[in-house]
Motif scaffolding. Structure first.
Motif, mmCIF file in Angstrom:
data_model
loop_
_atom_site.group_PDB
_atom_site.id
_atom_site.type_symbol
_atom_site.label_atom_id
_atom_site.label_comp_id
_atom_site.label_asym_id
_atom_site.label_seq_id
_atom_site.Cartn_x
_atom_site.Cartn_y
_atom_site.Cartn_z
ATOM 1 N N TYR A 291 0.872 -1.175 0.000
ATOM 2 C CA TYR A 291 0.000 0.000 0.000
ATOM 3 C C TYR A 291 0.908 1.223 0.000
ATOM 4 C CZ TYR A 291 -3.278 3.560 1.623
ATOM 5 O OH TYR A 291 -4.044 4.691 1.726
ATOM 6 N N ILE A 292 0.740 2.080 -0.986
ATOM 7 C CA ILE A 292 1.572 3.295 -1.016
ATOM 8 C C ILE A 292 0.696 4.537 -1.180
ATOM 9 C CG2 ILE A 292 3.456 4.537 -2.148
ATOM 10 C CD1 ILE A 292 4.566 1.890 -3.101
ATOM 11 N N ASP A 293 0.866 5.448 -0.245
ATOM 12 C CA ASP A 293 0.221 6.748 -0.340
ATOM 13 C C ASP A 293 1.329 7.799 -0.333
ATOM 14 O OD1 ASP A 293 -1.320 8.989 -0.173
ATOM 15 O OD2 ASP A 293 -1.929 8.700 1.905
ATOM 16 N N LEU A 314 9.604 -4.454 -6.676
ATOM 17 C CA LEU A 314 8.467 -5.296 -6.264
ATOM 18 C C LEU A 314 8.335 -6.518 -7.181
ATOM 19 C CD1 LEU A 314 5.845 -2.517 -5.468
ATOM 20 C CD2 LEU A 314 7.082 -3.928 -3.832
ATOM 21 N N ALA A 315 9.216 -7.485 -6.980
ATOM 22 C CA ALA A 315 9.251 -8.624 -7.877
ATOM 23 C C ALA A 315 8.103 -9.597 -7.658
ATOM 24 C CB ALA A 315 10.578 -9.347 -7.718
ATOM 25 N N ASN A 316 7.645 -9.724 -6.436
ATOM 26 C CA ASN A 316 6.673 -10.782 -6.121
ATOM 27 C C ASN A 316 5.333 -10.284 -5.616
ATOM 28 O OD1 ASN A 316 8.148 -13.272 -6.648
ATOM 29 N ND2 ASN A 316 9.577 -12.431 -5.150
ATOM 30 N N VAL A 317 5.079 -9.016 -5.779
ATOM 31 C CA VAL A 317 3.855 -8.464 -5.210
ATOM 32 C C VAL A 317 2.616 -9.022 -5.915
ATOM 33 C CG1 VAL A 317 3.843 -6.406 -6.669
ATOM 34 C CG2 VAL A 317 2.753 -6.337 -4.431
ATOM 35 N N LYS A 318 1.608 -9.350 -5.108
ATOM 36 C CA LYS A 318 0.359 -9.882 -5.669
ATOM 37 C C LYS A 318 -0.740 -8.842 -5.624
ATOM 38 C CE LYS A 318 0.973 -14.753 -5.288
ATOM 39 N NZ LYS A 318 1.118 -15.833 -4.349
ATOM 40 N N SER A 319 -0.720 -8.035 -4.571
ATOM 41 C CA SER A 319 -1.773 -7.042 -4.443
ATOM 42 C C SER A 319 -1.142 -5.678 -4.199
ATOM 43 C CB SER A 319 -2.699 -7.478 -3.292
ATOM 44 O OG SER A 319 -3.132 -6.389 -2.553
ATOM 45 N N LEU A 320 -1.468 -4.743 -5.081
ATOM 46 C CA LEU A 320 -0.876 -3.406 -5.000
ATOM 47 C C LEU A 320 -1.981 -2.376 -4.839
ATOM 48 C CD1 LEU A 320 1.589 -1.432 -5.430
ATOM 49 C CD2 LEU A 320 1.032 -1.497 -7.858
ATOM 50 N N THR A 321 -1.866 -1.560 -3.804
ATOM 51 C CA THR A 321 -2.832 -0.480 -3.614
ATOM 52 C C THR A 321 -2.077 0.839 -3.637
ATOM 53 O OG1 THR A 321 -4.183 -1.930 -2.243
ATOM 54 C CG2 THR A 321 -4.645 0.425 -2.111
ATOM 55 N N VAL A 322 -2.530 1.740 -4.485
ATOM 56 C CA VAL A 322 -1.883 3.058 -4.554
ATOM 57 C C VAL A 322 -2.951 4.140 -4.522
ATOM 58 C CG1 VAL A 322 0.230 2.413 -5.762
ATOM 59 C CG2 VAL A 322 -1.853 2.846 -7.078
ATOM 60 N N SER A 349 -4.086 -8.224 -8.253
ATOM 61 C CA SER A 349 -5.054 -7.140 -8.162
ATOM 62 C C SER A 349 -4.374 -5.818 -7.894
ATOM 63 C CB SER A 349 -6.074 -7.438 -7.055
ATOM 64 O OG SER A 349 -5.431 -7.458 -5.816
ATOM 65 N N MET A 350 -4.981 -4.772 -8.455
ATOM 66 C CA MET A 350 -4.478 -3.438 -8.175
ATOM 67 C C MET A 350 -5.664 -2.557 -7.787
ATOM 68 S SD MET A 350 -2.099 -0.835 -10.316
ATOM 69 C CE MET A 350 -3.178 -0.315 -11.635
ATOM 70 N N GLU A 351 -5.483 -1.819 -6.720
ATOM 71 C CA GLU A 351 -6.542 -0.927 -6.290
ATOM 72 C C GLU A 351 -6.019 0.501 -6.308
ATOM 73 O OE1 GLU A 351 -8.371 -2.028 -2.590
ATOM 74 O OE2 GLU A 351 -9.543 -0.169 -2.525
ATOM 75 N N ILE A 352 -6.821 1.389 -6.883
ATOM 76 C CA ILE A 352 -6.438 2.803 -6.897
ATOM 77 C C ILE A 352 -7.420 3.549 -6.008
ATOM 78 C CG2 ILE A 352 -6.163 4.874 -8.313
ATOM 79 C CD1 ILE A 352 -5.551 2.971 -10.672
ATOM 80 N N LYS A 353 -6.900 4.218 -5.020
ATOM 81 C CA LYS A 353 -7.762 4.983 -4.116
ATOM 82 C C LYS A 353 -7.719 6.457 -4.505
ATOM 83 C CE LYS A 353 -7.504 1.957 -0.065
ATOM 84 N NZ LYS A 353 -8.845 1.504 0.228
ATOM 85 N N LEU A 354 -8.858 6.967 -4.935
ATOM 86 C CA LEU A 354 -8.956 8.386 -5.260
ATOM 87 C C LEU A 354 -9.285 9.134 -3.988
ATOM 88 C CD1 LEU A 354 -11.170 8.216 -8.462
ATOM 89 C CD2 LEU A 354 -8.689 8.174 -8.298
ATOM 90 N N ALA A 414 -4.468 -8.646 -14.327
ATOM 91 C CA ALA A 414 -4.768 -8.309 -12.923
ATOM 92 C C ALA A 414 -6.080 -7.537 -12.827
ATOM 93 C CB ALA A 414 -3.626 -7.488 -12.344
ATOM 94 N N LYS A 415 -6.768 -7.791 -11.730
ATOM 95 C CA LYS A 415 -8.053 -7.117 -11.490
ATOM 96 C C LYS A 415 -7.781 -5.676 -11.034
ATOM 97 C CE LYS A 415 -10.603 -7.824 -7.843
ATOM 98 N NZ LYS A 415 -11.101 -8.257 -6.651
ATOM 99 N N VAL A 416 -8.499 -4.719 -11.612
ATOM 100 C CA VAL A 416 -8.291 -3.325 -11.219
ATOM 101 C C VAL A 416 -9.553 -2.756 -10.564
ATOM 102 C CG1 VAL A 416 -7.690 -1.003 -11.993
ATOM 103 C CG2 VAL A 416 -6.671 -2.987 -13.115
ATOM 104 N N ASP A 417 -9.368 -2.187 -9.408
ATOM 105 C CA ASP A 417 -10.478 -1.538 -8.695
ATOM 106 C C ASP A 417 -10.139 -0.084 -8.466
ATOM 107 O OD1 ASP A 417 -12.561 -3.337 -8.154
ATOM 108 O OD2 ASP A 417 -11.294 -4.385 -6.702
ATOM 109 N N ILE A 418 -11.102 0.779 -8.707
ATOM 110 C CA ILE A 418 -10.879 2.179 -8.358
ATOM 111 C C ILE A 418 -11.916 2.567 -7.313
ATOM 112 C CG2 ILE A 418 -10.807 4.544 -9.185
ATOM 113 C CD1 ILE A 418 -9.863 3.529 -11.845
#
Lengths: 427, 156
Positions: A291-293, A314-322, A349-354, A414-418
């Protein structure tokens, strides 16, 4: 094969007998015979378990429920003392005095949660009284949380005497409400059983070789949170741990150039702040969840480049949230979209938090300036055009063009969620 | 220890109402009461009667264990599962599951249930808590008033 007939064998009927009794056979005599209440027919130890999650004030109030409950609260293995729920303050002093004298002193204290942040600080005598109690009941104390404005020496002395601690959470403001200086983290703190450490606003002071390694004494550390902490007299912060699984850095202001991370078991990495520290050592290569903010406070190339270097690691990351500000910060890297990533290959999966309100005005200004500078590097015309557009109300897009594809270049499925977050807090 | 367990492929749990659940060994690891009997036995398949747990409850416990034993699931996904798991339960269910967890000696599930119940009674009045758990007071009104007075430092 799975047919079960208990008359079949002696062994099985023996198991049934055993299983009927279960683990609480030893408590059978203690239990009340009526057993009509839903909760009261539970063994005392289970009720105490429930009560241990309650604020101590509310836990004590259960004494009027029925005879069974009258003295039960005295045997709760935890204390949760919050001064804020008492008004006026003298009620809290009385409450603490009563608790400490009436509590069954033969009951081990397993956890203490002390939340004494209040305007003007806590009475020194009261704090002393609580800390003395802790020091005399520290044999089995495993979890300690202290959030207080008060005498830091007294508190740290008490903490270092609690050798059985597995979890420690500290946020201390010494010398009154208007002192914003961080507290020096003691080098001598030795808590061999500690697995969880959570520090807010501490300073880690470096040694001779311009390197600081504040956590090496905690050989069982699994989870580390450092919030608003900084480093003094060192360029490198080293975190070296075989056992560390979770690392969280909030309001990062360590100010170091380099972070040497040697934590082969590291699984989650949570970050908020302005990234300035290059990560080396085994780094983030083992991390699965991120998780990076990120945000920037000054116009300079370093934070965006640092951020990119983290992503490359980040070679092995499965879930990334930015967050959106992370993407905006990243977009300031020159020719970013041409960068070929070798990492982020197994992203599920990748999640983008607005973030709303979108971003702070200061950040927006820096972002616009940086975009203008970038445009100016191409041509003066382009810069002028962008300037006009900003004047006309153009805002930097929360998810800059091409950013999603850039991050997913090696994990297109990868699944993308915003999602939208309405405050600035993490997750 | 690991070598001994590897011979067991499947474990059959039989609830109080006779319903049967076949689970993999890693699912019952958390159930120390069950695990201790498995460790004592030397068989490929084991049937274990659980006369103090009803089928519906056992099904929920197994569902919880499966989710939490999975290495595929992220921490966030597990937290979300926990949230939904508690949300669909009535207070009766929570208490039954708490008792089951205690009987099965499941430390983290017991913790989870105790916390969920505590969250429901936190910040509630004494009357609410008594009602909620159907506790019958054996105090006379005078005795209760006396107790409240004696402990008034906690009722301010």
């Amino acid at each position: 094969m799975y047919g079960y007939d208990m008359a079949d064998s002696n062994e099985e009927s023996m198991i049934l007998e055993k299983m009927k009794r279960g683990r609480h056979s030893e408590n059978e005599n203690e239990e009340n015979e009526e057993g009509e209440d839903r909760l009261s027919d539970l063994p005392d130890c289970i009720i105490l378990h429930i009560l241990s999650f309650l604020n101590t004030k509310h836990a004590v109030r259960t004494c009027v429920l029925s005879t069974k409950w009258k003295h039960l609260w005295k045997r709760i293995p935890t204390l949760k003392l919050q001064s804020l729920i008492f008004s006026p303050r003298k009620h809290f002093s009385l409450f603490v005095s009563k608790i400490l004298t009436l509590r069954d002193s033969s009951t081990a204290l397993h956890a203490l949660d002390l939340d004494l942040y209040c305007h003007g600080g806590i009475e020194p005598q009261l704090l002393k009284k609580i800390l003395n109690y802790v020091c005399s009941h520290n044999n089995h104390l495993q979890e300690l949380g202290i959030r207080v404005s008060g005498d830091s020496n007294l508190i740290m002395n008490c903490v270092s005497s609690c050798r059985a601690l597995t979890s420690l959470k500290l946020s201390i403001r010494s010398g009154g409400s208007f002192n914003f200086e961080n507290l020096l983290f003691p080098k001598s703190l030795n808590l061999p059983a500690l697995t969880n450490l959570d520090l807010t606003r501490f300073t880690f002071c470096g040694g001779e070789n311009s390197l600081v390694e504040p956590f090496s004494a905690f050989i069982k550390l699994r989870s580390l949170v450092i919030s608003g902490c900084n480093v003094r007299d060192a360029q490198t912060l080293r975190i070296s741990s075989e056992t560390l699984v979770n690392l969280t850095m909030l309001d990062d202001s360590t100010g170091v150039d380099k972070m040497e991370l040697c934590a082969p078991s590291l699984c989650t990495f949570t970050y908020s702040g302005m990234p300035t520290e290059k990560i080396c050592g085994s780094g983030l290569s083992s991390v699965k969840q991120v998780y990076i903010d990120a945000r920037i406070y000054t116009t300079c190339e370093k934070p965006p480049m640092t951020l990119l270097s983290w992503l490359l690691d980040l070679a092995n990351v499965k879930s990334l949230t930015v967050t959106s500000t992370t993407l905006q910060t990243l977009s300031l890297v020159p020719d970013l979209l041409e960068v070929k990533l070798l990492s982020l290959c197994n992203l599920k999966s990748m999640e983008i938090k607005l973030k709303l309100p979108e971003v702070q005005p200061g950040f927006l200004y820096i972002l616009k300036e940086a975009m203008l500078e970038k445009a100016a590097a191409k041509s003066r015309k382009e810069a002028a055009k962008l300037r006009r557009e900003f004047k006309a109300g153009l805002q930097p897009h929360p998810v800059p063009d091409g950013m999603v594809d850039f991050l997913l270049q090696n994990s297109p499925s990868a699944k993308v969620d915003i999602t939208t977050v309405y405050n600035m807090s993490v997750c | 220890m690991a070598a001994e367990k590897s011979s067991i492929k499947i474990i059959t749990l039989i609830a109080a109402d006779g319903s049967v659940f076949e689970v993999e060994p890693n699912i019952v690891k958390e159930m120390k009461t069950v695990q201790s009997y498995i460790d004592e036995l030397d068989q490929n398949t084991v049937s274990i009667p659980l006369p103090n747990v009803f089928g519906n409850d056992l099904a929920m416990i197994i569902e919880y264990c499966k989710k939490h034993a999975s290495e595929e699931e992220t921490k966030e996904a597990k937290e979300e599962f926990d949230f939904e798991f508690v949300k669909r339960m009535k207070s009766d269910d929570k208490l039954r599951l708490l008792q089951a967890a205690s009987y099965l000696n499941m430390e983290s599930f017991l913790q989870f249930m105790a916390k969920a119940i505590a969250a429901e009674i936190e910040n509630q009045s004494v009357e609410f808590v008594r009602d909620y758990f159907q506790i019958e007071s054996d105090f006379t009104p005078e005795e209760e008033a006396e107790l409240r007075k004696e402990n008034e430092w906690a009722f301010k």
